[in-house]
Scaffold this motif. Structure first.
Motif, PDB file in Angstrom:
ATOM      1  N   UNK A   1      21.881  65.485  30.525  1.00  0.00           N
ATOM      2  CA  UNK A   1      20.792  64.840  29.805  1.00  0.00           C
ATOM      3  C   UNK A   1      20.741  63.373  30.217  1.00  0.00           C
ATOM      4  N   UNK A   2      19.646  62.726  29.900  1.00  0.00           N
ATOM      5  CA  UNK A   2      19.545  61.307  30.215  1.00  0.00           C
ATOM      6  C   UNK A   2      20.374  60.489  29.237  1.00  0.00           C
ATOM      7  N   UNK A   3      20.780  59.325  29.681  1.00  0.00           N
ATOM      8  CA  UNK A   3      21.506  58.398  28.813  1.00  0.00           C
ATOM      9  C   UNK A   3      20.653  58.045  27.605  1.00  0.00           C
ATOM     10  N   UNK A   4      19.363  57.858  27.794  1.00  0.00           N
ATOM     11  CA  UNK A   4      18.475  57.487  26.687  1.00  0.00           C
ATOM     12  C   UNK A   4      18.444  58.570  25.611  1.00  0.00           C
ATOM     13  N   UNK A   5      18.408  59.829  26.028  1.00  0.00           N
ATOM     14  CA  UNK A   5      18.390  60.929  25.055  1.00  0.00           C
ATOM     15  C   UNK A   5      19.683  60.944  24.246  1.00  0.00           C
ATOM     16  N   UNK A   6      20.820  60.786  24.926  1.00  0.00           N
ATOM     17  CA  UNK A   6      22.105  60.813  24.236  1.00  0.00           C
ATOM     18  C   UNK A   6      22.244  59.604  23.311  1.00  0.00           C
TER      19      UNK A   6
END
Length: 264
Positions: A241-246
């Motif tokens: 997943x993207x860092x932003x999502x996490x």
């Protein structure tokens, strides 16, 4: 800048070895703010560290405290319990009880003492309607047994999750959240990464456990909350997943499970 919450750190921790640098909570907080860390849950492991956590939380609006007795110190339950309970009741800055649970890897306190201290802290989390922060190492069956006997608090976190997929599913089955530390970045921790990949997004937290468990490439050095983005990036990679999502998911989950102020 991406914003994070460090769901478990020990800003107040003084090292036992004189050659290690002393606690530097003010410096830690300043460096973490520059790195995009918006809020911190400072965790107590006995009466002294719990008091220090509450004092920090009362000085800093983005720091929150827990009050607890670590399984290593469970033998001190009778000596410290009344004061721990009074401390937990004394401040609205206390958002959780713990870290509590079992550590049978070292077993610094006898297993029966750990079970008694864990059950007492579960009961206090119920009484005060606070989250419960669990430490478990080499003790999954004992941990789940005492939780079943005592009743799982509505908001329960397995901090520094070190199990595999099977243990993750056991924790998820009781509606617990799983918090991942820098261990998720270690080459030897493929089972932890596999577990991270199966955790639903709404059950995910990120932590440093500072000053312990610095993530790769900082492993072996003093950890600090400014490294939350490094842990988060490793967790995002494990989940594809993207860092932003996490970051967004773990920040929302920490705000919910610890009942933090909406600005956190």
């Amino acid at each position: 800048m991406v914003a994070w919450i460090d769901s478990h750190c020990h800003l107040q921790w003084e090292p036992e070895r004189p050659d290690h640098p002393p606690a530097d909570p003010e410096g830690d907080l300043a460096r973490a703010a520059d790195a995009g860390v918006a809020a911190f849950v400072c965790v107590g492991t006995d009466l002294a560290t719990s008091r220090a956590a509450v004092e920090l939380a009362e000085r800093h609006p983005n720091v929150y405290a827990t009050v607890g007795l670590h399984p290593h110190d469970a033998s001190r339950l009778d000596a410290e319990w009344d004061d721990l309970v009074a401390l937990a009741r004394s401040s609205a800055r206390v958002v959780a009880i713990g870290e509590a649970g079992f550590d049978l890897h070292y077993e610094h306190s006898p297993r029966d003492a750990q079970a008694r201290a864990f059950a007492a802290q579960i009961a206090l989390a119920h009484e005060l309607d606070r989250a419960l922060v669990i430490h478990t190492r080499d003790a999954w069956d004992d941990t789940f047994r005492v939780l079943a006997e005592s009743g799982v608090p509505a908001r329960t976190i397995f901090h520094c999750f070190t199990g595999g997929v099977d243990e993750a599913r056991r924790a998820l089955a009781i509606d617990a959240l799983l918090s991942f530390s820098g261990i998720v970045s270690f080459a030897s921790a493929s089972d932890v990464r596999e577990a991270a990949a199966v955790v639903p997004r709404d059950a995910l937290l990120v932590e440093t456990d500072a000053p312990f468990l610095a993530p790769v490439p900082h492993r072996g050095k003093r950890n600090e909350p400014a490294l939350v983005p490094v842990v988060g990036a490793a967790l995002a990679a494990a989940r594809d997943e993207s860092v932003e999502i996490v970051a967004d998911a773990t920040r929302a989950n920490a705000t919910r499970v610890f009942a933090l102020s909406p600005s956190a």
